[in-house]
Design a protein around this motif. Structure first.
Motif, mmCIF file in Angstrom:
data_model
loop_
_atom_site.group_PDB
_atom_site.id
_atom_site.type_symbol
_atom_site.label_atom_id
_atom_site.label_comp_id
_atom_site.label_asym_id
_atom_site.label_seq_id
_atom_site.Cartn_x
_atom_site.Cartn_y
_atom_site.Cartn_z
ATOM 1 N N GLU A 78 -56.517 9.460 99.247
ATOM 2 C CA GLU A 78 -56.026 10.824 99.632
ATOM 3 C C GLU A 78 -56.494 10.990 101.459
ATOM 4 O O GLU A 78 -55.548 11.574 102.194
ATOM 5 N N LYS A 79 -57.754 10.641 101.660
ATOM 6 C CA LYS A 79 -58.219 10.896 102.983
ATOM 7 C C LYS A 79 -57.411 10.069 103.954
ATOM 8 O O LYS A 79 -56.903 10.093 105.026
ATOM 9 N N LYS A 135 -53.930 11.100 104.652
ATOM 10 C CA LYS A 135 -54.111 12.368 105.720
ATOM 11 C C LYS A 135 -54.235 12.137 107.190
ATOM 12 O O LYS A 135 -53.764 12.441 107.933
ATOM 13 N N GLN A 136 -55.069 10.979 107.102
ATOM 14 C CA GLN A 136 -55.365 10.631 108.328
ATOM 15 C C GLN A 136 -54.293 9.468 109.123
ATOM 16 O O GLN A 136 -54.044 9.934 110.492
ATOM 17 N N ARG A 196 -51.783 12.330 110.270
ATOM 18 C CA ARG A 196 -52.232 13.142 111.367
ATOM 19 C C ARG A 196 -51.858 12.558 112.771
ATOM 20 O O ARG A 196 -51.771 13.042 113.702
ATOM 21 N N LYS A 197 -51.384 11.135 112.651
ATOM 22 C CA LYS A 197 -50.870 10.505 114.036
ATOM 23 C C LYS A 197 -49.577 11.299 114.404
ATOM 24 O O LYS A 197 -48.556 11.526 113.516
ATOM 25 N N VAL A 248 -46.063 10.043 113.237
ATOM 26 C CA VAL A 248 -45.790 9.737 111.648
ATOM 27 C C VAL A 248 -45.314 10.868 111.031
ATOM 28 O O VAL A 248 -45.702 12.062 111.358
ATOM 29 N N LEU A 249 -43.988 10.784 110.496
ATOM 30 C CA LEU A 249 -43.435 11.901 110.016
ATOM 31 C C LEU A 249 -44.176 12.408 108.374
ATOM 32 O O LEU A 249 -44.473 13.652 108.430
#
Lengths: 211, 564
Positions: free
Chosen positions: A84-85, A88-89, A92-93, A96-97
């Protein structure tokens, strides 16, 4: 809100009890990432795994059905909490769509594999061609030195064919593509997300013009 | 209307188009065409020549942190670029908007191990919000517009532009670019009204609510919204290191600083509250201590603009995504006016305990050498608590954060996440350019001052009015304190042999004064603040002073040590 219930815990029922992070059951997750087609993005995506020392099992990158958008299919063994983390990371880029993770139950996945087998060994062993037929694999190239067998299928099927051919001692080379996957959900999240973003922007412009 | 100019000239026009007036930098081979263009723009672009590129990056950070604008650095390729990397990493973890523009070898030499070539994009990708190589002059206007948009929007952060030399010299038809949309990046996420309602219900239900105030409140300019929220709900709060000036220290609902060396009350009460509302903070390990014992009794509401912060360290019951300027206002509208008098009063006993056992001894000693806390409090009061506080890293940082008082927003500039020693002097230089109307006081230790000592040259040249307060204890004090507490007093390479700082200041023409006695302190501070320009005040403080209270690393927040 209903006045009578004010002093009860209004939202507690819908919330599962908060658990500690860091569950330890590992499974194989498929991560699907959509991004702009920009140099260096692969690096940024894989760096998120590297930072947590998560080994990528397979990685496939290609153009998606949306013009200008690339699709990454990545598999990795890890826990749900970590994945999950990670997702999300990745998301965050800036370029990245979307990034999502799936269990095998939520995707239709396939791999392709090529097996290079020695022609003399192959011909001298009737079991070998039986195995190829039983696995519904195709022979795509034959010459006096080697044959090439091609097989599409689930990861386990590809491994099974390899194990059986190897037991016959005729495999010279073996390569597999890594997983490609399609979600089995009825929602096309990426196209919907893009439409939503464009719509938001149009709204924002409209509001700005009114002000 | 397009005009044919060089890529370097296009960069200057693009920076001006972004409203840039100040930049910090250092020239070198691969950025020379750009510095040549800069020569013609000196009337509009004030370039501050630093003495080391790390200084340029920290100065840009200091500038950004106090002004809320984007800080800009201009450096050369290779070592010039890599010297900024500590600042880039620092800005990333502390969400500071800076744009670093570095020269790069021409495209035809890339990948050949050319002179001063380094793969800057590759090196900075994991530590920047965005990193991009400008390979042709056509790209300049777009890349600069995108860089500034990304740096300052959403959760701010550092952007790196790697500017190849050929792109600087090629000609281009220039027109300014406006950029306010990137389809893959949503800096202002739509707010989920259901989440707001759930959070409001939870807060209205709470008997012992407690708010954690982070830097997100300052970054979102939501200081007023926060105050209104706290006052309507009558909710006490604690502030993270970077959130300290988001609400006045004297506000009755502000119960002080969170974290390892924070105040006793807010740390203890974190483990007693029933609803914990975290606003624009990221549950750093220096705030939470042992996660297994952190706020286990509480329901947790987390307001943040970055969805990757939810459940990263602490599992959250109600995540509220969005700019806290909006989410706080929406929450406030749904809050019932409440009084939590008993709960708020329960902080008092901890305040009194901390005062008698720690603060009084630190701030009001009658005998012995000067204490760090005493120096900080005296400087703070002498500025009527209105100065910008810049700190270095270590004991000086914790003492300054604890004993400085904050009355105005955006008043603390410190390296929180990365903990960069040597940060204070260059960051303070940047702060004097970011807010020339404010007094800038930089506290540092003898270790940190020497880590970017060369920037005294920048202060000299610019006459930047940095009030430097050196708290000299002849030790790397924070490490020494840990050695004393956890390593059996084995002082491994922490005693510091110091130069004569008065002579150093004199060599740079910076007025200075050394204080050893308590009676001289007030007068020396007056002299420092009265000086028109920079000043170095060296205070010789107790050698083996300790920052207390303390949650030992991995400890539990409500079990702080008051003595060691």
């Amino acid at each position: 809100m209903n006045k009578e219930t004010k002093n009860t815990e209004p939202t507690m029922q819908v919330l599962p009890h908060r658990e500690d992070l860091g569950g330890s059951i590992k499974s194989l997750y498929t991560i699907i990432v959509h991004s702009e087609n920009i140099a260096g993005l692969l690096n940024q995506v894989t760096a998120v795994f590297t930072r947590r020392q998560i080994n990528i099992e397979s990685l496939n990158v290609s153009a998606s059905s949306i013009p200008g958008v690339h699709k990454y299919t990545i598999t990795a063994w890890t826990t749900q909490d970590i994945i999950e983390k990670v997702v999300k990371q990745i998301e965050r880029k800036i370029d990245v769509l979307q990034a999502n993770y799936f269990t095998d139950a939520e995707i239709y996945q396939h791999e392709i594999a090529l097996y290079k087998v020695s022609t003399p060994e192959f011909q001298g062993n009737p079991m070998a061609s039986k195995i190829v037929r039983r696995h519904s694999a195709r022979i795509v190239e034959v010459n006096p030195v080697f044959c090439i067998v091609e097989k599409n299928g689930m990861s386990e099927e590809i491994t099974a064919l390899y194990d059986e051919l190897r037991a016959q001692n005729c495999v010279l080379q073996f390569v597999r593509s890594g997983r490609v996957a399609i979600t089995t959900s009825c929602f096309e999240r990426v196209s919907e997300y893009l439409d939503m973003r464009e719509e938001q922007y149009r709204q924002q412009k409209k509001e700005d013009n009114h002000e | 209307m397009k005009e044919r100019i060089t890529g370097a000239e296009a960069l200057m026009r693009s920076l001006e188009h972004q409203g840039v007036k100040t930049l910090f930098g250092y020239p070198g081979g691969s950025i020379m065409p750009t510095f040549d263009a800069l020569y013609g723009h000196r009337d509009k672009l004030n370039h501050i020549l630093v003495r080391h590129e790390q200084g340029a990056a920290h100065a840009a950070q200091g500038f950004a942190r106090v002004s809320g604008e984007v800080g800009v650095c201009l450096v050369t390729s290779g070592p010039g670029a890599t010297n900024t990397i500590t600042g880039v990493a620092d800005a990333m973890i502390d969400s500071t908007p800076i744009v670093v523009i570095a020269g790069q070898t021409p495209v035809n030499l890339l990948g050949t191990d050319a002179f001063q070539e380094v793969d800057l994009v590759g090196v900075t990708q994991p530590i920047s919000k965005w990193s991009y190589q400008i390979r042709s002059a056509e790209d300049v206007a777009w890349a600069v517009a995108r860089a500034f948009y990304i740096a300052k929007s959403g959760r701010p952060g550092p952007v790196v532009l790697d500017f190849t030399k050929n792109a600087q010299t090629e000609m281009v038809d220039y027109a300014p670019v406006e950029l306010d949309f990137i389809r893959t990046y949503d800096p202002d996420p739509t707010i989920d009204e259901q989440a707001i309602q759930k959070a409001a219900d939870m807060i209205n239900w709470a008997k012992k609510p407690f708010v954690l105030v982070g830097q997100g409140v300052e970054l979102g300019n939501a200081q007023e919204e926060l105050r209104a929220f706290l006052e309507k709900g009558d909710i006490p709060c604690g502030c993270t290191l970077l959130g300290l000036s988001a609400i006045a220290s004297s506000h009755p609902l502000n119960k002080g600083m969170l974290g390892m060396h924070g105040n006793l009350g807010p740390n203890v009460k974190t483990n007693e509250c029933d609803v914990l509302i975290a606003v624009g903070m990221r549950f750093d390990d220096r705030v939470t201590g042992n996660l297994a014992t952190y706020a286990k009794q509480a329901k947790i509401i987390h307001l943040d603009i970055d969805p990757s912060e939810f459940n990263k360290n602490v599992k959250v019951d109600i995540p509220v995504l969005g700019n806290c300027k909006k989410t706080l206002a929406m929450l406030t509208a749904l809050l019932e006016e409440k009084k939590h008098t008993e709960w708020i009063d329960s902080f008092k006993e901890y305040e009194e305990t901390e005062y008698t056992r720690v603060i009084e001894k630190e701030v009001c000693p009658k005998t012995g050498p000067l204490n760090m806390g005493e120096v900080v409090r005296a400087v703070s009061e002498a500025t009527r608590n209105e100065a910008v506080l810049v700190t270095d890293v270590g004991q000086n940082q914790m003492m300054a954060a604890r004993y400085f008082k904050y009355t105005r927003n955006r008043s603390i500039v410190t390296s929180g996440g990365l903990g960069t020693m040597g940060f204070s002097v260059p960051a303070a230089i940047g702060a004097t350019f970011g807010r020339p109307d404010r007094t800038v006081c930089a506290f540092m230790g003898d270790g940190g001052l020497q880590m970017n000592l060369q920037e005294l040259g920048t202060i000299m040249e610019q006459q930047a009015p940095v009030k430097m307060i050196l708290m000299n204890n002849n030790y790397l004090g924070n490490v020494r304190q840990w050695q004393a507490m956890f390593f059996g007093r084995r002082y491994s390479f922490t005693p510091m042999v110091n130069p004569d700082y008065m002579k150093i200041a004199e060599a740079y023409g910076i007025p200075a004064r050394r204080v050893m006695k308590r009676e001289e302190l007030q007068d020396a501070i007056r002299e420092m603040l009265a000086a028109d320009g920079p000043f170095l005040l060296e205070t010789c403080v107790v050698e083996e002073g300790n920052v207390m209270p303390m949650t030992p690393p991995g400890g539990t927040v409500n079990e702080m040590l008051l003595e060691c």
